[in-house]
Write a protein that holds these residues in place. Structure first.
Motif, mmCIF file in Angstrom:
data_model
loop_
_atom_site.group_PDB
_atom_site.id
_atom_site.type_symbol
_atom_site.label_atom_id
_atom_site.label_comp_id
_atom_site.label_asym_id
_atom_site.label_seq_id
_atom_site.Cartn_x
_atom_site.Cartn_y
_atom_site.Cartn_z
ATOM 1 N N ASP A 143 0.828 -1.213 0.000
ATOM 2 C CA ASP A 143 0.000 0.000 0.000
ATOM 3 C C ASP A 143 0.858 1.258 0.000
ATOM 4 O O ASP A 143 0.553 2.238 -0.656
ATOM 5 C CB ASP A 143 -0.919 0.028 1.232
ATOM 6 N N SER A 144 1.951 1.227 0.763
ATOM 7 C CA SER A 144 2.782 2.426 0.900
ATOM 8 C C SER A 144 3.631 2.695 -0.330
ATOM 9 O O SER A 144 3.826 3.841 -0.714
ATOM 10 C CB SER A 144 3.741 2.291 2.084
ATOM 11 N N TRP A 145 4.159 1.646 -0.933
ATOM 12 C CA TRP A 145 5.216 1.840 -1.929
ATOM 13 C C TRP A 145 4.858 1.410 -3.339
ATOM 14 O O TRP A 145 5.531 1.802 -4.295
ATOM 15 C CB TRP A 145 6.497 1.102 -1.492
ATOM 16 N N TYR A 146 3.809 0.591 -3.487
ATOM 17 C CA TYR A 146 3.558 0.037 -4.826
ATOM 18 C C TYR A 146 2.116 0.246 -5.305
ATOM 19 O O TYR A 146 1.776 -0.198 -6.385
ATOM 20 C CB TYR A 146 3.919 -1.459 -4.855
ATOM 21 N N GLU A 147 1.310 0.952 -4.497
ATOM 22 C CA GLU A 147 -0.106 1.094 -4.844
ATOM 23 C C GLU A 147 -0.280 1.815 -6.179
ATOM 24 O O GLU A 147 -1.062 1.405 -7.032
ATOM 25 C CB GLU A 147 -0.839 1.849 -3.735
ATOM 26 N N LYS A 148 0.524 2.894 -6.366
ATOM 27 C CA LYS A 148 0.371 3.681 -7.594
ATOM 28 C C LYS A 148 0.977 2.974 -8.795
ATOM 29 O O LYS A 148 0.609 3.238 -9.930
ATOM 30 C CB LYS A 148 1.042 5.049 -7.418
ATOM 31 N N MET A 149 1.970 2.128 -8.547
ATOM 32 C CA MET A 149 2.651 1.438 -9.643
ATOM 33 C C MET A 149 2.753 -0.052 -9.314
ATOM 34 O O MET A 149 3.834 -0.563 -9.002
ATOM 35 C CB MET A 149 4.047 2.037 -9.843
ATOM 36 N N PRO A 150 1.601 -0.762 -9.347
ATOM 37 C CA PRO A 150 1.594 -2.148 -8.859
ATOM 38 C C PRO A 150 2.501 -3.089 -9.667
ATOM 39 O O PRO A 150 2.882 -4.136 -9.165
ATOM 40 C CB PRO A 150 0.126 -2.569 -8.977
#
Ligand SMILES: Cc1cc2nc3c(=O)[nH]c(=O)nc-3n(C[C@H](O)[C@H](O)[C@H](O)COP(=O)(O)O)c2cc1C
Length: 168
Positions: A143-150
């Motif tokens: 959620d913190s690090w990969y949500e925008k770029m899964p």
């Protein structure tokens, strides 16, 4: 230049890393550097190891896949503007080394040069690389690090430290 043990300045290495260091790569006649804030200094496979994490969309990733060698320059001088520049511009569009006015030092054990400055310097050869796999990643980290770029996970590159020293 003063040779050091790989772990001699470990505390300082991890402190500097949090502010930013230069990860330099070289392939196809091109040298590029990017800012890193994450990394690992350790011991594995009977070797001293520096681990770096590089997202797939970085130009650095392309270069590392072609030539599994890298240098890490941990600056002991004020280079915050250069760190911000190299951490936001891609070497695909910009010659960051030229734009920052950096001089390069030849490495002693690999083909990839180092950024010339007052720094702790590491020369590394990749001995293992591994991909992050979604089912194995903690939900909060996702959620913190990969949500925008899964789809843009990091590749972990573990480099055997083949030389390390201080430069002025
Ligand atoms: C302080 C800071 C730390 C960073 N740490 C990393 C990192 O550890 N791994 C990564 O893939 N990108 C990291 N970045 C982002 C890259 O430096 C940035 O995307 C850069 O433009 C990639 O350059 P390249 O395309 O020339 O490889 C960081 C950026 C900053 C500002």
């Amino acid at each position: 230049m003063k040779k050091i043990q790989y772990n001699e300045h470990a505390k300082e290495v991890l402190q500097i890393l949090q502010k930013g260091a230069f990860l330099t790569t070289h392939a196809d006649g091109k040298t590029n550097t990017m800012t890193i804030g994450w990394g690992y200094l350790g011991y594995a496979w009977g070797k001293p190891v520096f681990g770096v994490m590089v997202r797939h969309n970085r130009y650095t990733h392309q270069l590392l896949e072609k030539n599994g060698q890298f240098t890490v320059t941990l600056p002991k001088e004020e280079l915050s503007k250069e760190l911000a520049f190299c951490g936001t511009k891609s070497g695909l569009e910009t010659d960051k080394i030229k734009a920052c006015g950096f001089s390069l030092l030849p490495a002693q054990t690999i083909e990839v040069p180092l950024i010339a400055c007052r720094a702790i310097q590491y020369e590394c050869k990749v001995v293992c690389r591994t991909e992050m796999q979604s089912p194995l990643v903690d939900g909060a980290v996702k959620d913190s690090w990969y949500e925008k770029m899964p789809d843009d996970y990091h590749t972990f590159y573990f480099g055997e430290i083949t030389a390390c020293y201080l430069t002025e």
